[in-house]
Design a protein around this motif. Structure first.
Motif, PDB file in Angstrom:
ATOM      1  N   GLU A  58       0.804  -1.227   0.000  1.00 60.32           N
ATOM      2  CA  GLU A  58       0.000   0.000   0.000  1.00 60.32           C
ATOM      3  C   GLU A  58       0.835   1.274   0.000  1.00 60.32           C
ATOM      4  N   THR A  59       2.024   1.238  -0.544  1.00 62.33           N
ATOM      5  CA  THR A  59       2.834   2.448  -0.707  1.00 62.33           C
ATOM      6  C   THR A  59       3.773   2.239  -1.879  1.00 62.33           C
ATOM      7  N   ARG A  60       4.122   3.298  -2.560  1.00 67.04           N
ATOM      8  CA  ARG A  60       5.030   3.217  -3.708  1.00 67.04           C
ATOM      9  C   ARG A  60       6.399   3.781  -3.354  1.00 67.04           C
ATOM     10  N   GLU A  61       6.667   3.949  -2.066  1.00 65.72           N
ATOM     11  CA  GLU A  61       7.946   4.509  -1.646  1.00 65.72           C
ATOM     12  C   GLU A  61       9.073   3.517  -1.901  1.00 65.72           C
ATOM     13  N   ARG A  62      10.285   4.048  -2.087  1.00 61.90           N
ATOM     14  CA  ARG A  62      11.460   3.231  -2.367  1.00 61.90           C
ATOM     15  C   ARG A  62      12.588   3.624  -1.416  1.00 61.90           C
ATOM     16  N   LEU A  63      13.215   2.630  -0.801  1.00 60.57           N
ATOM     17  CA  LEU A  63      14.426   2.933  -0.042  1.00 60.57           C
ATOM     18  C   LEU A  63      15.642   2.716  -0.955  1.00 60.57           C
ATOM     19  N   ASP A  64      16.707   3.440  -0.675  1.00 59.89           N
ATOM     20  CA  ASP A  64      17.851   3.447  -1.597  1.00 59.89           C
ATOM     21  C   ASP A  64      18.556   2.096  -1.655  1.00 59.89           C
ATOM     22  N   LEU A  65      19.068   1.641  -0.517  1.00 60.40           N
ATOM     23  CA  LEU A  65      19.768   0.363  -0.459  1.00 60.40           C
ATOM     24  C   LEU A  65      19.306  -0.409   0.767  1.00 60.40           C
ATOM     25  N   LEU A  66      19.154  -1.721   0.591  1.00 60.78           N
ATOM     26  CA  LEU A  66      18.829  -2.608   1.703  1.00 60.78           C
ATOM     27  C   LEU A  66      19.956  -3.626   1.811  1.00 60.78           C
ATOM     28  N   ALA A  67      20.494  -3.784   3.023  1.00 58.41           N
ATOM     29  CA  ALA A  67      21.659  -4.648   3.218  1.00 58.41           C
ATOM     30  C   ALA A  67      21.458  -5.529   4.440  1.00 58.41           C
ATOM     31  N   LEU A  68      22.359  -6.515   4.568  1.00 57.94           N
ATOM     32  CA  LEU A  68      22.454  -7.347   5.768  1.00 57.94           C
ATOM     33  C   LEU A  68      23.837  -7.171   6.376  1.00 57.94           C
ATOM     34  N   ASP A  69      23.906  -7.150   7.708  1.00 59.75           N
ATOM     35  CA  ASP A  69      25.213  -7.150   8.345  1.00 59.75           C
ATOM     36  C   ASP A  69      25.573  -8.567   8.786  1.00 59.75           C
ATOM     37  N   LYS A  70      26.729  -8.744   9.386  1.00 61.29           N
ATOM     38  CA  LYS A  70      27.219 -10.070   9.754  1.00 61.29           C
ATOM     39  C   LYS A  70      26.390 -10.711  10.875  1.00 61.29           C
ATOM     40  N   GLY A  71      25.576  -9.927  11.558  1.00 62.49           N
ATOM     41  CA  GLY A  71      24.699 -10.475  12.581  1.00 62.49           C
ATOM     42  C   GLY A  71      23.337 -10.874  12.055  1.00 62.49           C
ATOM     43  N   GLY A  72      23.130 -10.737  10.727  1.00 62.76           N
ATOM     44  CA  GLY A  72      21.842 -11.071  10.137  1.00 62.76           C
ATOM     45  C   GLY A  72      20.826  -9.959  10.241  1.00 62.76           C
ATOM     46  N   ASN A  73      21.261  -8.758  10.685  1.00 67.59           N
ATOM     47  CA  ASN A  73      20.338  -7.633  10.830  1.00 67.59           C
ATOM     48  C   ASN A  73      20.170  -6.901   9.501  1.00 67.59           C
ATOM     49  N   LEU A  74      18.950  -6.462   9.236  1.00 66.34           N
ATOM     50  CA  LEU A  74      18.700  -5.645   8.056  1.00 66.34           C
ATOM     51  C   LEU A  74      19.215  -4.222   8.288  1.00 66.34           C
ATOM     52  N   VAL A  75      19.802  -3.645   7.236  1.00 70.06           N
ATOM     53  CA  VAL A  75      20.358  -2.292   7.307  1.00 70.06           C
ATOM     54  C   VAL A  75      19.727  -1.461   6.202  1.00 70.06           C
ATOM     55  N   VAL A  76      19.009  -0.429   6.593  1.00 68.81           N
ATOM     56  CA  VAL A  76      18.413   0.521   5.643  1.00 68.81           C
ATOM     57  C   VAL A  76      19.427   1.636   5.408  1.00 68.81           C
TER      58      VAL A  76
END
Length: 379
Positions: free
Chosen positions: A57-75
């Motif tokens: 329900e949104t057309r927004e875009r985040l620039d980059l999505l990553a994972l760190d070595k702990g398995g956490n998502l990084v915006v």
């Protein structure tokens, strides 16, 4: 930033520029640079998507999505000359959106990224390589509320830095990186500096974070497999010691799926591998210089027929041009997580790690001498 002229023993100031002056754009340039070199942000990150728009329900875009070595998502939110006023609000929304992503969704998102931008590849395999585990089941992705935010801009407005500092004080992981372009003649140089938290204060702020973050519980499957591996290596080492295998005499059991022993050549260990589906013996080339690793495996490959005849089997020669490491591998299928298979599996490993050492001991020593002679001549 200064350039050092050693011949004149003088400094000369590099010319600081604005991104706009250089006709550089956020999406086409800064975003691409970071997507292809994420460790420019001071740690190992795995980019799993860019221009991510997979929000309901949104057309927004985040620039980059990553994972760190702990398995956490990084915006990761990129701006150019000015952070703007609303970047923290945007990032908070995106972080809230991705906080509910499951492991299956993350693997699918990464697979889409590989297919669209990287010419394909197996997302599950690459995630295991990045997290340094044998099996996807061991990985705990996007745990709890440990999502992170990284803000990147040439200049940060006060309302942005104040918000980030407030988030940090509440145990929410956020960082600001200042990026500054410089010109040296016709060469473009980019300076990337973490300004919040400062590197000196980072450890202190992590130590002050919430008790929940400090006491993260290891995933149940991972704990069980760690214990299983430890018990397997205990039994394997007892057999190796009984057989008088010297290279493993001073090695202790571990929770990893591998057990390494020195070959006499720096960063070229022999390894035994215990996995769910097979046992392996390997000669691993992990020297700091990738060219040395490729040279060593190439030189040994020239002797392939003689080496395999001495060993009594055909190796898998994994040069891995896209990585620093190279491997020479010999394996056999086993039901590794079935304890009833362990006796046969350990017998196989003990026999073949001895064969591997006997096969490569002399060739490795000879190539090592050549490397040292080359280094001495170059010096």
């Amino acid at each position: 930033m200064f350039r050092v002229d050693r011949s004149q023993n003088r400094l000369s100031r590099l010319v600081q520029k604005r991104f706009s002056d250089l006709n550089l754009r956020e999406r086409d340039h800064l975003q691409e640079w970071l997507a292809n070199q994420p460790d420019a942000l001071g740690e190992e990150l795995l980019i799993i998507q860019k221009e991510f728009d997979g929000f309901d329900e949104t057309r927004e875009r985040l620039d980059l999505l990553a994972l760190d070595k702990g398995g956490n998502l990084v915006v990761i939110e990129n701006k150019l000359d000015d952070s703007g006023r609303d970047v923290t609000w945007q990032a908070l929304k995106y972080t809230a959106y991705v906080s509910g992503l499951t492991k299956t969704q993350i693997v699918d998102i990464y697979q889409q990224y590989l297919d669209r931008f990287c010419g394909g590849g197996n997302a599950a395999v690459r995630l295991c390589e990045f997290m340094e585990v044998e099996d996807l089941g061991e990985i705990h992705l996007n745990p709890g509320n440990d999502q992170r935010m990284i803000f990147i801009a040439a200049n940060f407005r006060r309302e942005v830095t104040a918000t980030v500092l407030w988030l940090l004080s509440r145990g929410i992981k956020a960082q600001c990186f200042k990026v500054t372009p410089f010109m040296l003649s016709e060469e473009l140089i980019l300076d990337i500096q973490q300004i919040i938290p400062t590197p000196e204060a980072a450890d202190f702020m992590i130590g002050m974070s919430s008790k929940e973050n400090e006491e993260k519980v290891t995933h149940d499957t991972q704990k069980k497999r760690h214990q299983l591996r430890y018990e397997f290596w205990q039994a394997a080492l007892e057999r190796l010691h009984a057989k008088g295998v010297e290279i493993y005499r001073n090695i202790s059991p571990a929770r990893n799926h591998w057990l390494s022993a020195g070959s006499g050549v720096r960063s070229c260990p022999y390894q035994m591998i215990f996995s769910r589906d097979e046992a392996r013996v390997e000669l691993s080339f992990t020297r700091s210089d990738a060219e040395e690793n490729k040279w060593l495996i190439d030189q040994l490959f020239l002797e392939k027929d003689a080496l395999e005849a001495a060993f009594g089997g055909e190796f898998i020669w994994r040069r891995m041009d896209d990585k620093k490491q190279s491997l020479i591998v010999y394996s056999k299928p086993f039901d590794g997580y079935n304890r009833e298979s362990w006796d046969e599996m350990i017998t196989w490993l003990v026999e073949h790690i001895q064969k591997l050492e006997a096969t490569f001991k002399e060739p490795l020593a000879r190539l090592h001498r050549q490397l040292r002679n080359h280094d001495e001549e170059a010096a």
